[in-house]
Motif scaffolding. Sequence first.
Motif, short mmCIF file in Angstrom:
data_model
loop_
_atom_site.label_atom_id
_atom_site.label_comp_id
_atom_site.label_asym_id
_atom_site.label_seq_id
_atom_site.Cartn_x
_atom_site.Cartn_y
_atom_site.Cartn_z
N GLU A 19 -0.46 6.23 -1.78
CA GLU A 19 -1.79 5.64 -1.63
C GLU A 19 -2.16 5.69 -0.16
OE1 GLU A 19 -1.81 1.75 -3.38
OE2 GLU A 19 -1.54 2.52 -5.41
N ALA A 20 -3.05 6.60 0.19
CA ALA A 20 -3.41 6.85 1.59
C ALA A 20 -4.77 6.23 1.89
CB ALA A 20 -3.44 8.35 1.86
N ILE A 21 -4.78 5.32 2.85
CA ILE A 21 -6.02 4.71 3.31
C ILE A 21 -6.43 5.41 4.60
CG2 ILE A 21 -7.10 2.57 4.09
CD1 ILE A 21 -4.77 1.11 2.56
N LEU A 22 -7.56 6.09 4.57
CA LEU A 22 -8.02 6.84 5.73
C LEU A 22 -9.14 6.08 6.42
CD1 LEU A 22 -7.31 9.27 3.37
CD2 LEU A 22 -7.40 10.49 5.51
N ILE A 23 -8.96 5.87 7.73
CA ILE A 23 -9.94 5.15 8.53
C ILE A 23 -10.47 6.07 9.61
CG2 ILE A 23 -10.35 3.15 10.00
CD1 ILE A 23 -8.05 1.73 8.65
N GLY A 51 -2.55 12.52 -8.81
CA GLY A 51 -1.75 11.31 -8.97
C GLY A 51 -1.80 10.41 -7.75
N ASP A 52 -2.13 10.98 -6.59
CA ASP A 52 -2.30 10.18 -5.38
C ASP A 52 -3.60 9.39 -5.47
OD1 ASP A 52 0.02 11.22 -4.32
OD2 ASP A 52 -0.99 12.72 -3.09
N LYS A 53 -3.69 8.35 -4.64
CA LYS A 53 -4.93 7.60 -4.49
C LYS A 53 -5.34 7.60 -3.02
CE LYS A 53 -4.67 4.46 -8.45
NZ LYS A 53 -4.70 3.02 -8.87
N VAL A 54 -6.64 7.61 -2.78
CA VAL A 54 -7.16 7.61 -1.41
C VAL A 54 -8.29 6.59 -1.30
CG1 VAL A 54 -6.53 9.96 -0.76
CG2 VAL A 54 -8.60 9.60 -2.09
N ALA A 55 -8.41 6.01 -0.10
CA ALA A 55 -9.51 5.10 0.21
C ALA A 55 -10.10 5.53 1.54
CB ALA A 55 -9.04 3.66 0.27
N ARG A 108 -16.19 2.93 2.51
CA ARG A 108 -16.98 3.98 1.87
C ARG A 108 -16.47 4.28 0.46
NH1 ARG A 108 -20.19 6.82 5.53
NH2 ARG A 108 -20.54 5.48 7.34
N VAL A 109 -15.15 4.22 0.28
CA VAL A 109 -14.56 4.49 -1.04
C VAL A 109 -13.35 3.58 -1.22
CG1 VAL A 109 -13.56 6.23 -2.57
CG2 VAL A 109 -15.24 6.93 -0.86
N PRO A 110 -13.28 2.82 -2.33
CA PRO A 110 -12.07 2.03 -2.60
C PRO A 110 -10.92 2.96 -3.01
CG PRO A 110 -13.56 1.93 -4.47
CD PRO A 110 -14.30 2.69 -3.39
N LEU A 111 -9.71 2.42 -3.13
CA LEU A 111 -8.60 3.26 -3.57
C LEU A 111 -8.93 3.89 -4.93
CD1 LEU A 111 -5.36 1.27 -2.67
CD2 LEU A 111 -5.89 3.64 -2.02
N THR A 112 -8.87 5.21 -4.97
CA THR A 112 -9.28 5.93 -6.17
C THR A 112 -8.55 7.25 -6.27
OG1 THR A 112 -11.21 6.87 -7.33
CG2 THR A 112 -11.18 7.06 -4.95
N ASN A 113 -8.50 7.79 -7.47
CA ASN A 113 -8.00 9.15 -7.66
C ASN A 113 -9.15 10.11 -7.97
OD1 ASN A 113 -8.65 8.35 -10.26
ND2 ASN A 113 -6.54 8.32 -11.00
N ASP A 114 -10.38 9.65 -7.75
CA ASP A 114 -11.56 10.50 -7.90
C ASP A 114 -11.77 11.25 -6.58
OD1 ASP A 114 -14.03 11.69 -8.21
OD2 ASP A 114 -14.94 9.97 -9.22
N PHE A 115 -11.14 12.41 -6.46
CA PHE A 115 -11.18 13.16 -5.20
C PHE A 115 -12.57 13.70 -4.89
CE2 PHE A 115 -6.40 14.27 -5.76
CZ PHE A 115 -6.07 12.96 -5.44
N ASN A 116 -13.33 14.05 -5.90
CA ASN A 116 -14.69 14.56 -5.66
C ASN A 116 -15.56 13.49 -5.02
OD1 ASN A 116 -14.25 17.14 -6.72
ND2 ASN A 116 -14.66 16.47 -8.81
#
Length: 284
Positions: free
Chosen positions: A16-20, A56-60, A71-79
């Motif tokens: 789960e990668a949180i990008l700031i 399978g990863d999640k990104v925020a 801008r985006v909560p933790l999600t697996n919706d890469f688009n």
Amino acid sequence: PFTPYGGITLKSGNVEAILIIDNSSSMFLKDTVWARIDIAVREINDLFASRTIIEGDKVALFAFGSETSRRVPLTNDFNLFINEVNLIGRPNTLIGDNIYWSSDMANAFKRTSVLIDRQDMIFEFGREVENWQPTPKQNRMILILTDGADLFVSSGEEKIDKDNTANFNDSIKELNLRNIKVYPIGIGTKRGALMTDILSDYKEGKDYPPKLKEDLKNQISRLNVRGLEYLKGATNSDGPFLMENYKISANRFISSALNKHRSMLIEPVASDEREELWRYFLMA
């Protein structure tokens, strides 16, 4: 009848990668040839093009200046995530919005902790609950892309801002309680650039007030290596990875950071080879 020969395979767990992203005005400078903010956006896009972020990863996604926005909560919706990343950049005008003219990294970390906690709480209980305690996760981490402006050292001065330091340390304490490490990626040059250089892409009067040029006069923004090293040490992570030229890629650094938070799963698998059982039936 037959039995398949047994085997095992190693499989990487999910992260789960949180990008700031630092979206303050100093990130609009082009001392790295490209605008610093454009390099940050490119690096995040490359994570998906190179399959560094996998299914399978999640990104925020968070962006900060004087204020922090999720801008985006933790999600697996890469688009959804990529679309939001590509909306970040230099604004069309510098009139009427002051969120770009300071950089509050301490608030960014605090805001991130609060919103991620709330998302975890709602996922677990379906609502917000009192006296809830976050559960540290080994597979969760933060990647921050910034020039480190206003982090301890301001405008090349060697004077520490005590209030800023205290707020920063409080926010880092919250991250450490959640076992979230911060991996800093520094974008900019050590020689820096004049803040008035930002205005070269805008028209005076139309895109920015004439007073702004006077306000920015003699201000220099440099890559704050000292602050980024402190950030790395405070969360016991790796880095900082420095990008002083637009041709440099942070992909290997980011991939290594992600892999440190991926568990290794051992799964049994059936191989193509097999042992025929008819002979045992015949013998019996």
